[in-house]
Motif scaffolding. Sequence first.
Motif, PDB file in Angstrom:
ATOM      1  N   THR A   1       6.483   9.779   1.990  1.00 43.89           N
ATOM      2  CA  THR A   1       5.420   9.385   1.566  1.00 43.89           C
ATOM      3  C   THR A   1       5.453   7.666   1.918  1.00 43.89           C
ATOM      4  OG1 THR A   1       4.991  11.016   0.273  1.00 43.89           O
ATOM      5  CG2 THR A   1       3.387   9.257  -0.117  1.00 43.89           C
TER       6      THR A   1
ATOM      7  N   GLN B   1       5.365   6.904   5.604  1.00 43.21           N
ATOM      8  CA  GLN B   1       4.230   7.251   6.022  1.00 43.21           C
ATOM      9  C   GLN B   1       3.114   6.372   5.815  1.00 43.21           C
ATOM     10  OE1 GLN B   1       3.417   9.074   8.651  1.00 43.21           O
ATOM     11  NE2 GLN B   1       1.204   8.858   8.847  1.00 43.21           N
ATOM     12  N   SER B   2       3.123   5.744   4.536  1.00 41.56           N
ATOM     13  CA  SER B   2       1.966   4.886   4.061  1.00 41.56           C
ATOM     14  C   SER B   2       2.193   3.473   4.886  1.00 41.56           C
ATOM     15  CB  SER B   2       2.050   4.716   2.692  1.00 41.56           C
ATOM     16  OG  SER B   2       1.367   3.726   2.077  1.00 41.56           O
TER      17      SER B   2
ATOM     18  N   TRP C   1      -6.667   4.766   1.654  1.00 42.93           N
ATOM     19  CA  TRP C   1      -7.258   5.986   2.094  1.00 42.93           C
ATOM     20  C   TRP C   1      -6.173   7.056   2.358  1.00 42.93           C
ATOM     21  CZ3 TRP C   1     -11.805   6.134   0.746  1.00 42.93           C
ATOM     22  CH2 TRP C   1     -12.622   5.069   0.936  1.00 42.93           C
ATOM     23  N   TYR C   2      -4.977   6.650   2.615  1.00 44.29           N
ATOM     24  CA  TYR C   2      -4.016   7.782   2.886  1.00 44.29           C
ATOM     25  C   TYR C   2      -3.708   8.519   1.303  1.00 44.29           C
ATOM     26  CZ  TYR C   2       0.736   9.912   3.524  1.00 44.29           C
ATOM     27  OH  TYR C   2       1.759  10.803   3.684  1.00 44.29           O
TER      28      TYR C   2
ATOM     29  N   VAL D   1       0.608   4.046   8.295  1.00 49.24           N
ATOM     30  CA  VAL D   1      -0.827   4.004   8.125  1.00 49.24           C
ATOM     31  C   VAL D   1      -1.140   2.642   8.030  1.00 49.24           C
ATOM     32  CG1 VAL D   1      -2.823   4.582   6.730  1.00 49.24           C
ATOM     33  CG2 VAL D   1      -0.951   6.403   7.402  1.00 49.24           C
TER      34      VAL D   1
ATOM     35  N   GLY E   1      -5.512   1.190   5.067  1.00 48.37           N
ATOM     36  CA  GLY E   1      -4.900   2.326   5.503  1.00 48.37           C
ATOM     37  C   GLY E   1      -4.383   2.989   4.363  1.00 48.37           C
ATOM     38  N   PRO E   2      -3.198   2.276   3.743  1.00 48.86           N
ATOM     39  CA  PRO E   2      -2.628   3.081   2.521  1.00 48.86           C
ATOM     40  C   PRO E   2      -3.496   3.542   1.334  1.00 48.86           C
ATOM     41  CG  PRO E   2      -1.526   1.067   3.113  1.00 48.86           C
ATOM     42  CD  PRO E   2      -2.552   1.145   4.019  1.00 48.86           C
TER      43      PRO E   2
END
Length: 139
Positions: free
Chosen positions: A85, A88-89, A103-104, A92, A100-101
């Motif tokens: 996670t 991926q953050s 909203w992720y 993003v 981005g992070p």
Amino acid sequence: MLMGLDYIGKTSFFEDNPPLPKESGYAILLGFGAFFSVVTTVLVYLDKHANGTVHTSEFFNTAGRTVNTGLTASVIVSQWTWPATLLQSCNVAWRYGVSGPFWYASGATIQVVLFGILAIAVKRRARTAHTVCEMVLAR
């Protein structure tokens, strides 16, 4: 270019010369394991004899019912933000910028909130339940 030319095709950062031999790694691993096992056993023994705590399966499953909300919240957050996670953050953030992070993480926050609501409802209906089978029985 993201990686220097010196590292392309290399299988080890240490160039086949590790900082410790394999035997040292096993000794460290087993030594720490044995040390923490002994420390835990001594602490449980002292708790039983100094405090008179009776260790039953219910005490084990519920931590003696002494876990507060802060610790529960930190466990949920730590299990929610595991390494994939976080990676991926970062991806993003690289792609969409600073927001981005946020909203992720917002997408997964719904699951955590719904789990909290479900946990409160289960606790109201089955106060003494510890397992899924006990919750079904209380239902």
